[in-house]
Every structure is written in structure tokens, then in C-alpha cells.
Design a protein around this motif. Structure first.
Motif, PDB file in Angstrom:
ATOM      1  N   THR A   2       0.829  -1.193   0.000  1.00  0.00           N
ATOM      2  CA  THR A   2       0.000   0.000   0.000  1.00  0.00           C
ATOM      3  C   THR A   2       0.869   1.251   0.000  1.00  0.00           C
ATOM      4  OG1 THR A   2      -0.100   0.084   2.403  1.00  0.00           O
ATOM      5  CG2 THR A   2      -1.801  -1.210   1.268  1.00  0.00           C
ATOM      6  N   ILE A   3       0.235   2.350  -0.289  1.00  0.00           N
ATOM      7  CA  ILE A   3       0.960   3.614  -0.331  1.00  0.00           C
ATOM      8  C   ILE A   3       1.437   3.991   1.068  1.00  0.00           C
ATOM      9  CG2 ILE A   3       0.703   6.078  -0.825  1.00  0.00           C
ATOM     10  CD1 ILE A   3      -1.242   5.249  -3.072  1.00  0.00           C
ATOM     11  N   GLY A   4       0.611   3.757   2.074  1.00  0.00           N
ATOM     12  CA  GLY A   4       1.010   4.059   3.449  1.00  0.00           C
ATOM     13  C   GLY A   4       2.182   3.205   3.917  1.00  0.00           C
ATOM     14  N   GLY A   5       2.171   1.922   3.546  1.00  0.00           N
ATOM     15  CA  GLY A   5       3.286   1.041   3.895  1.00  0.00           C
ATOM     16  C   GLY A   5       4.579   1.471   3.229  1.00  0.00           C
ATOM     17  N   SER A   6       4.472   1.917   1.996  1.00  0.00           N
ATOM     18  CA  SER A   6       5.650   2.384   1.268  1.00  0.00           C
ATOM     19  C   SER A   6       6.237   3.633   1.910  1.00  0.00           C
ATOM     20  CB  SER A   6       5.288   2.677  -0.185  1.00  0.00           C
ATOM     21  OG  SER A   6       4.846   1.515  -0.826  1.00  0.00           O
ATOM     22  N   ILE A   7       5.358   4.550   2.296  1.00  0.00           N
ATOM     23  CA  ILE A   7       5.841   5.763   2.963  1.00  0.00           C
ATOM     24  C   ILE A   7       6.464   5.409   4.308  1.00  0.00           C
ATOM     25  CG2 ILE A   7       5.090   7.937   4.020  1.00  0.00           C
ATOM     26  CD1 ILE A   7       3.053   8.167   1.729  1.00  0.00           C
ATOM     27  N   GLY A   8       5.891   4.434   4.998  1.00  0.00           N
ATOM     28  CA  GLY A   8       6.475   3.975   6.261  1.00  0.00           C
ATOM     29  C   GLY A   8       7.872   3.404   6.073  1.00  0.00           C
ATOM     30  N   LEU A   9       8.068   2.619   4.996  1.00  0.00           N
ATOM     31  CA  LEU A   9       9.402   2.085   4.715  1.00  0.00           C
ATOM     32  C   LEU A   9      10.400   3.196   4.405  1.00  0.00           C
ATOM     33  CD1 LEU A   9       8.848  -1.113   2.542  1.00  0.00           C
ATOM     34  CD2 LEU A   9       9.714  -0.970   4.871  1.00  0.00           C
ATOM     35  N   ILE A  10       9.959   4.197   3.668  1.00  0.00           N
ATOM     36  CA  ILE A  10      10.843   5.320   3.347  1.00  0.00           C
ATOM     37  C   ILE A  10      11.247   6.052   4.624  1.00  0.00           C
ATOM     38  CG2 ILE A  10      10.948   7.560   2.188  1.00  0.00           C
ATOM     39  CD1 ILE A  10       9.130   6.314  -0.004  1.00  0.00           C
ATOM     40  N   VAL A  11      10.292   6.286   5.504  1.00  0.00           N
ATOM     41  CA  VAL A  11      10.590   6.980   6.769  1.00  0.00           C
ATOM     42  C   VAL A  11      11.525   6.150   7.635  1.00  0.00           C
ATOM     43  CG1 VAL A  11       9.559   7.781   8.932  1.00  0.00           C
ATOM     44  CG2 VAL A  11       8.476   8.351   6.758  1.00  0.00           C
ATOM     45  N   LEU A  12      11.249   4.852   7.754  1.00  0.00           N
ATOM     46  CA  LEU A  12      12.108   3.982   8.556  1.00  0.00           C
ATOM     47  C   LEU A  12      13.520   3.924   7.973  1.00  0.00           C
ATOM     48  CD1 LEU A  12      12.290   1.992  10.929  1.00  0.00           C
ATOM     49  CD2 LEU A  12      11.607   0.192   9.337  1.00  0.00           C
ATOM     50  N   GLY A  13      13.610   3.840   6.656  1.00  0.00           N
ATOM     51  CA  GLY A  13      14.921   3.835   6.010  1.00  0.00           C
ATOM     52  C   GLY A  13      15.679   5.131   6.228  1.00  0.00           C
ATOM     53  N   ALA A  14      14.972   6.261   6.176  1.00  0.00           N
ATOM     54  CA  ALA A  14      15.628   7.547   6.403  1.00  0.00           C
ATOM     55  C   ALA A  14      16.120   7.667   7.842  1.00  0.00           C
ATOM     56  CB  ALA A  14      14.659   8.687   6.079  1.00  0.00           C
ATOM     57  N   ILE A  15      15.350   7.145   8.773  1.00  0.00           N
ATOM     58  CA  ILE A  15      15.787   7.172  10.175  1.00  0.00           C
ATOM     59  C   ILE A  15      17.049   6.334  10.344  1.00  0.00           C
ATOM     60  CG2 ILE A  15      15.181   6.416  12.512  1.00  0.00           C
ATOM     61  CD1 ILE A  15      12.284   7.253  11.845  1.00  0.00           C
ATOM     62  N   LEU A  16      17.052   5.133   9.759  1.00  0.00           N
ATOM     63  CA  LEU A  16      18.234   4.281   9.882  1.00  0.00           C
ATOM     64  C   LEU A  16      19.448   4.874   9.163  1.00  0.00           C
ATOM     65  CD1 LEU A  16      16.777   0.688   9.421  1.00  0.00           C
ATOM     66  CD2 LEU A  16      17.675   1.711  11.511  1.00  0.00           C
ATOM     67  N   ALA A  17      19.218   5.484   8.010  1.00  0.00           N
ATOM     68  CA  ALA A  17      20.341   5.985   7.214  1.00  0.00           C
ATOM     69  C   ALA A  17      20.919   7.281   7.767  1.00  0.00           C
ATOM     70  CB  ALA A  17      19.900   6.195   5.770  1.00  0.00           C
ATOM     71  N   PHE A  18      20.077   8.156   8.313  1.00  0.00           N
ATOM     72  CA  PHE A  18      20.559   9.492   8.660  1.00  0.00           C
ATOM     73  C   PHE A  18      20.558   9.818  10.151  1.00  0.00           C
ATOM     74  CE2 PHE A  18      18.405   9.962   4.424  1.00  0.00           C
ATOM     75  CZ  PHE A  18      19.578   9.949   3.683  1.00  0.00           C
ATOM     76  N   ALA A  19      19.745   9.134  10.956  1.00  0.00           N
ATOM     77  CA  ALA A  19      19.597   9.557  12.346  1.00  0.00           C
ATOM     78  C   ALA A  19      20.255   8.616  13.352  1.00  0.00           C
ATOM     79  CB  ALA A  19      18.117   9.707  12.687  1.00  0.00           C
ATOM     80  N   ILE A  20      20.383   7.354  13.023  1.00  0.00           N
ATOM     81  CA  ILE A  20      20.937   6.386  13.963  1.00  0.00           C
ATOM     82  C   ILE A  20      22.451   6.364  13.831  1.00  0.00           C
ATOM     83  CG2 ILE A  20      20.986   3.946  14.642  1.00  0.00           C
ATOM     84  CD1 ILE A  20      18.301   5.166  15.158  1.00  0.00           C
ATOM     85  N   THR A  21      23.137   6.479  14.970  1.00  0.00           N
ATOM     86  CA  THR A  21      24.602   6.437  14.954  1.00  0.00           C
ATOM     87  C   THR A  21      25.138   5.215  15.687  1.00  0.00           C
ATOM     88  OG1 THR A  21      24.677   7.839  16.917  1.00  0.00           O
ATOM     89  CG2 THR A  21      24.805   8.943  14.774  1.00  0.00           C
ATOM     90  N   ALA A  22      24.261   4.280  16.033  1.00  0.00           N
ATOM     91  CA  ALA A  22      24.693   3.076  16.739  1.00  0.00           C
ATOM     92  C   ALA A  22      25.552   2.217  15.814  1.00  0.00           C
ATOM     93  CB  ALA A  22      23.496   2.285  17.224  1.00  0.00           C
ATOM     94  N   ASP A  23      26.386   1.409  16.422  1.00  0.00           N
ATOM     95  CA  ASP A  23      27.274   0.538  15.653  1.00  0.00           C
ATOM     96  C   ASP A  23      26.997  -0.906  16.045  1.00  0.00           C
ATOM     97  OD1 ASP A  23      29.162   0.274  13.716  1.00  0.00           O
ATOM     98  OD2 ASP A  23      30.879   0.553  15.050  1.00  0.00           O
ATOM     99  N   ILE A  24      26.387  -1.662  15.133  1.00  0.00           N
ATOM    100  CA  ILE A  24      26.090  -3.068  15.374  1.00  0.00           C
ATOM    101  C   ILE A  24      27.073  -3.897  14.567  1.00  0.00           C
ATOM    102  CG2 ILE A  24      24.346  -4.875  15.155  1.00  0.00           C
ATOM    103  CD1 ILE A  24      22.221  -2.684  15.336  1.00  0.00           C
ATOM    104  N   PRO A  25      27.797  -4.807  15.207  1.00  0.00           N
ATOM    105  CA  PRO A  25      28.769  -5.613  14.464  1.00  0.00           C
ATOM    106  C   PRO A  25      28.090  -6.473  13.389  1.00  0.00           C
ATOM    107  CG  PRO A  25      29.068  -5.881  16.833  1.00  0.00           C
ATOM    108  CD  PRO A  25      27.817  -5.093  16.624  1.00  0.00           C
ATOM    109  N   GLY A  26      28.594  -6.386  12.181  1.00  0.00           N
ATOM    110  CA  GLY A  26      28.072  -7.193  11.089  1.00  0.00           C
ATOM    111  C   GLY A  26      26.892  -6.597  10.352  1.00  0.00           C
TER     112      GLY A  26
END
Length: 72
Positions: A2-26
Motif C-alpha cells: 500500500t501507499i502508506g506502507g511504502s511511505i512507512g518504509l521510506i521513513v524507517l529507512g531515512a531514520i536508519l540511514a541518517f539519524a541512527i549512529t549506533a554501531d552493530i557488528p556485522g
């Protein structure tokens, strides 16, 4: 998707790509974020395409009438 699910994935991806600075091994969270953004964008385009495709314009005018009879 759905369109809402797609927008949710974009938002989640942007949070992971730009806002999270945690370091997980692997796990490269920036790469996972970009993958989610691309997947959400593809789902959004497909969802919009399918939504516009569903609209069927029927031409008014001719109607087919089928009469049934009980027998001869």
C-alpha cells in the motif's frame, strides 16, 4: 504494497540511514536504510501506478439486454 506502507518504509529507512549512529557488528545500518528507502520508493511508484490503473471509465450509452424465457 500500500501507499502508506511504502511511505512507512521510506521513513524507517531515512531514520536508519541518517539519524541512527549506533554501531552493530556485522550490520551496516546506513546500507539497510538506503535499501529500505529504495524499496519503499519502488513500492510507492507501483502502488500509485496500480491505483491509477484501477480507474475504468465506461462509456455510457449502449446496454445489452438479455431476456430469458421459461420455455416454448
Amino acid at each position: 504494497m500500500t501507499i502508506g506502507g511504502s511511505i512507512g518504509l521510506i521513513v524507517l529507512g531515512a531514520i536508519l540511514a541518517f539519524a541512527i549512529t549506533a554501531d552493530i557488528p556485522g550490520v551496516n545500518l546506513v546500507a539497510v536504510g538506503y535499501i529500505l528507502i529504495v524499496g519503499g520508493g519502488a513500492g510507492l511508484v507501483a502502488g500509485l501506478f496500480m491505483r491509477n490503473r484501477r480507474r475504468v471509465v465506461r462509456e455510457p450509452g449502449r446496454q445489452t439486454v438479455i431476456e430469458e424465457s421459461d420455455g416454448p
